[in-house]
Design an enzyme around this catalytic site. Sequence first.
Site, PDB file in Angstrom:
ATOM      1  CG  HIS A  76      -1.776   1.097   1.517  1.00 46.42           C
ATOM      2  ND1 HIS A  76      -3.269   1.111   1.115  1.00 46.42           N
ATOM      3  CD2 HIS A  76      -1.556   2.490   1.875  1.00 46.42           C
ATOM      4  CE1 HIS A  76      -3.776   2.354   1.261  1.00 46.42           C
ATOM      5  NE2 HIS A  76      -2.769   2.973   1.744  1.00 46.42           N
ATOM      6  CD  GLU A  77       1.817   3.797   3.998  1.00 49.40           C
ATOM      7  OE1 GLU A  77       2.036   4.717   3.213  1.00 49.40           O
ATOM      8  OE2 GLU A  77       0.897   3.453   4.485  1.00 49.40           O
ATOM      9  CG  HIS A 132      -0.009   5.755  -1.198  1.00 49.45           C
ATOM     10  ND1 HIS A 132      -0.990   6.141  -1.676  1.00 49.45           N
ATOM     11  CD2 HIS A 132      -0.355   5.466   0.143  1.00 49.45           C
ATOM     12  CE1 HIS A 132      -2.136   6.026  -1.102  1.00 49.45           C
ATOM     13  NE2 HIS A 132      -1.636   5.426  -0.177  1.00 49.45           N
TER      14      HIS A 132
END
Length: 217
Positions: A64-65, A68
Amino acid sequence: MLGKITRREEYDLFAAWLAVSLSFAIIKLAPYGVLGPIQPADPKTALIYLVIALLTAGIGLVAHELAHKFAAIKYGFWAEFRKNNFMLLIAVALAALVGFVFAAPGATVIYSTRPDGRTLTREENGKISAAGPVTNLLLCIPFAALYLVSGPLAMAPSTLLYQIGIFGIQINAMIAAFNMLPISILDGNKVLSWNIPAFILLLATSFAVLVSSFYIL
């Protein structure tokens, strides 16, 4: 792209991966915390729960990170994940005390000005924010495949792979759904500011997968 992950970022991601995984492993052993009933488990069982959490919740968080980060880099902006030690402690403490995981281990910091001086647009910010939940939803696909081939479609189901499949779907759907809430600094608020149809689609899909993972699987 992996070469753009700094040494400090590697350390922060590793610490967040371990803390979040430990939190979810704890609630597998004690769903209601230390004040409630605790499932008897030997060290081997506890280790299995930790491995399941590392391969599901931990990977979901890191993916997820990094989504980004790489989305921001695609638009020419630099971004790095920074852990929040206090929130990591809170995550583990809440899991141990009350059997609830509030996973906000840190955030991917996006430097909103490019070297050429151009700043981050609302559309770019929305797409960068959407990248995280979209990645978690995509991760549900291989976990669903693992669930199917090790459970319903298998002649002799493998319990460990079966559990990894189910937990992987549930955790990644949970991460996507939580982050798509239109609250404060969460991804959903930025996606909503950019594109309402995209926000509705991602929010509805995340909760649909989440609810299905608990009531259908």
